[in-house]
Enzyme design. Structure first.
Site, PDB file in Angstrom:
ATOM      1  N   ASN A  11      -1.548  69.551  12.544  1.00 31.85           N
ATOM      2  CA  ASN A  11      -1.811  68.234  11.960  1.00 31.85           C
ATOM      3  C   ASN A  11      -2.261  67.295  13.080  1.00 31.85           C
ATOM      4  O   ASN A  11      -1.442  66.808  13.852  1.00 31.85           O
ATOM      5  CB  ASN A  11      -0.518  67.726  11.292  1.00 31.85           C
ATOM      6  CG  ASN A  11      -0.659  66.310  10.770  1.00 31.85           C
ATOM      7  OD1 ASN A  11      -1.750  65.759  10.705  1.00 31.85           O
ATOM      8  ND2 ASN A  11       0.464  65.715  10.386  1.00 31.85           N
ATOM      9  N   LYS A  13      -3.457  64.407  12.890  1.00 37.30           N
ATOM     10  CA  LYS A  13      -3.230  62.983  12.585  1.00 37.30           C
ATOM     11  C   LYS A  13      -4.503  62.181  12.920  1.00 37.30           C
ATOM     12  O   LYS A  13      -5.603  62.678  12.738  1.00 37.30           O
ATOM     13  CB  LYS A  13      -1.990  62.471  13.320  1.00 37.30           C
ATOM     14  CG  LYS A  13      -0.774  63.365  13.058  1.00 37.30           C
ATOM     15  CD  LYS A  13       0.528  62.787  13.490  1.00 37.30           C
ATOM     16  CE  LYS A  13       1.642  63.788  13.187  1.00 37.30           C
ATOM     17  NZ  LYS A  13       2.962  63.278  13.438  1.00 37.30           N
ATOM     18  N   HIS A  97       3.476  63.490   3.684  1.00 34.76           N
ATOM     19  CA  HIS A  97       3.892  63.481   5.090  1.00 34.76           C
ATOM     20  C   HIS A  97       4.702  62.208   5.349  1.00 34.76           C
ATOM     21  O   HIS A  97       4.449  61.162   4.743  1.00 34.76           O
ATOM     22  CB  HIS A  97       2.653  63.527   6.002  1.00 34.76           C
ATOM     23  CG  HIS A  97       3.034  63.689   7.445  1.00 34.76           C
ATOM     24  ND1 HIS A  97       3.406  62.627   8.223  1.00 34.76           N
ATOM     25  CD2 HIS A  97       3.158  64.795   8.216  1.00 34.76           C
ATOM     26  CE1 HIS A  97       3.729  63.078   9.426  1.00 34.76           C
ATOM     27  NE2 HIS A  97       3.576  64.393   9.454  1.00 34.76           N
ATOM     28  N   GLU A  99       4.656  60.032   7.546  1.00 39.73           N
ATOM     29  CA  GLU A  99       3.896  58.822   7.899  1.00 39.73           C
ATOM     30  C   GLU A  99       3.252  58.207   6.661  1.00 39.73           C
ATOM     31  O   GLU A  99       3.076  56.993   6.578  1.00 39.73           O
ATOM     32  CB  GLU A  99       2.875  59.166   8.993  1.00 39.73           C
ATOM     33  CG  GLU A  99       3.569  59.336  10.339  1.00 39.73           C
ATOM     34  CD  GLU A  99       3.047  60.461  11.208  1.00 39.73           C
ATOM     35  OE1 GLU A  99       1.868  60.829  11.092  1.00 39.73           O
ATOM     36  OE2 GLU A  99       3.840  60.988  12.021  1.00 39.73           O
ATOM     37  N   GLU A 169      10.491  68.251   7.471  1.00 40.94           N
ATOM     38  CA  GLU A 169      10.226  67.523   8.709  1.00 40.94           C
ATOM     39  C   GLU A 169      11.177  66.324   8.806  1.00 40.94           C
ATOM     40  O   GLU A 169      10.897  65.273   8.227  1.00 40.94           O
ATOM     41  CB  GLU A 169       8.786  67.016   8.718  1.00 40.94           C
ATOM     42  CG  GLU A 169       7.749  68.113   8.616  1.00 40.94           C
ATOM     43  CD  GLU A 169       6.412  67.637   9.132  1.00 40.94           C
ATOM     44  OE1 GLU A 169       5.966  68.145  10.156  1.00 40.94           O
ATOM     45  OE2 GLU A 169       5.831  66.726   8.525  1.00 40.94           O
ATOM     46  N   GLY A 175       7.384  63.486  16.508  1.00 42.03           N
ATOM     47  CA  GLY A 175       6.767  62.761  17.616  1.00 42.03           C
ATOM     48  C   GLY A 175       7.764  62.158  18.590  1.00 42.03           C
ATOM     49  O   GLY A 175       7.418  61.340  19.442  1.00 42.03           O
ATOM     50  N   SER A 215       8.425  67.883  16.479  1.00 43.23           N
ATOM     51  CA  SER A 215       8.490  68.204  17.910  1.00 43.23           C
ATOM     52  C   SER A 215       8.611  69.702  18.200  1.00 43.23           C
ATOM     53  O   SER A 215       9.316  70.102  19.128  1.00 43.23           O
ATOM     54  CB  SER A 215       9.630  67.426  18.579  1.00 43.23           C
ATOM     55  OG  SER A 215       9.403  66.031  18.480  1.00 43.23           O
TER      56      SER A 215
HETATM   57  P1  PGA Z   1       5.144  66.387  15.939  1.00 40.99           P
HETATM   58  O1  PGA Z   1       4.593  66.052  14.451  1.00 40.99           O
HETATM   59  O2  PGA Z   1       4.988  67.864  16.129  1.00 40.99           O
HETATM   60  O3  PGA Z   1       4.308  65.571  16.857  1.00 40.99           O
HETATM   61  O4  PGA Z   1       6.586  65.969  15.954  1.00 40.99           O
HETATM   62  C1  PGA Z   1       4.864  66.893  13.359  1.00 40.99           C
HETATM   63  C2  PGA Z   1       4.236  66.336  12.111  1.00 40.99           C
HETATM   64  O5  PGA Z   1       4.193  65.107  11.956  1.00 40.99           O
HETATM   65  O6  PGA Z   1       3.762  67.085  11.246  1.00 40.99           O
END
Ligand code: PGA
Length: 255
Positions: A11, A13, A97, A99, A169, A175, A215
């Site tokens: 992803n 983003k 997701h 976000e 998640e 992140g 992460s």
């Molecule tokens: P990350 O993001 O690996 O940077 O923690 C995962 C995601 O948002 O799908």
């Protein structure tokens, strides 16, 4: 990990540029040329979809979108329909997701409509669920996650579940560099699978893939993938480097 084929999503983003995205996809394709023991999907920014599709070409890597709108067409300024995504080669879409839920304010009702539409259009839908830190600290992890699962799947029939992938998640792990321990993640994955068994049948629950996200890096991936109910991962930060992303893909080989 079980006999289910693991699935790793990258992803991106709102990252990369056109050139750097194409070069990232090219390096991933080259590095995974002879690797076929797991499904790999890239989710670039919308405006790069066609360019990335041309790089992916006939490789086994699939093209995904980070979001879609549930209506077919019409006055929805700034939105993209699932059919439009399909037109440029997208076969998988992320829905709900964290976000989208927490930054853009998407509700369970909106997410439910997107899941139904995506499935009706023949797309693979990755339904993302997860609790915030406050919810976790208040002991509400399972309430929150399982209610997101029930709501997201509420219009989905058993024979459509094959098009669904779940992604657990935890919001506090995305992140941040903090990962759920493999034991914590495995517990939640098992509860998600049991909920799917309750809603449908045990057989279909055993076939449904549940990715972990938050992460995931090359050095923690193998321990997560060793858990019985973790069927791959959705990767954010580490998907922006071909080396780390492909190292995670290759970690699915380790039992
Ligand atoms: P990350 O993001 O690996 O940077 O923690 C995962 C995601 O948002 O799908």
């Amino acid at each position: 990990m079980s006999q289910r084929t693991p699935i790793i999503g990258g992803n991106w983003k709102m990252n990369t540029g056109l050139e750097s995205g194409m070069s990232l996809a090219g390096s991933i394709v080259d590095s995974l040329e002879v690797f076929d023991s797991c499904d790999v999907v890239l989710y670039p920014p919308l405006t790069f979809l066609q360019a990335i599709e041309s790089v992916i070409g006939d490789s086994s890597i699939a093209l995904g979108a980070q979001n879609m709108w549930h209506e077919e067409s019409g006055a929805f300024t700034g939105e993209i329909s699932g059919a439009m995504l399909g037109d440029v080669g997208v076969t998988s879409v992320l829905v709900g997701h964290s976000e989208r839920r927490h930054v853009m304010g998407e509700t369970d009702a909106c997410i439910q409509q997107k899941v139904s539409t995506g499935v009706a259009l023949g797309l693979q839908v990755v339904l993302c669920v997860g609790e915030t830190l406050d919810q976790r600290e208040a002991g509400n992890t399972l309430n929150v996650v399982l209610s997101q699962v029930r709501s997201g799947l509420s219009n989905i029939q058993e024979d459509q579940l094959v098009q669904l992938v779940l992604a657990y998640e935890p919001v506090w792990a995305i992140g941040t560099g903090k990962t759920a321990t493999p034991e914590d993640a495995q517990n939640v994955h098992l509860e998600i699978r049991s909920t799917i068994a309750e809603l449908y049948t045990d057989a279909v629950a055993q076939q449904t893939r549940i990715q972990y996200g938050g992460s995931v890096k090359p050095d923690n991936a193998a321990d997560l993938f060793a858990c019985e109910d973790i069927d791959g991962a959705l990767i954010g930060g580490a998907s922006l480097s071909a080396d780390s992303f492909t190292a995670i893909v290759k970690a699915t080989r380790t039992p």
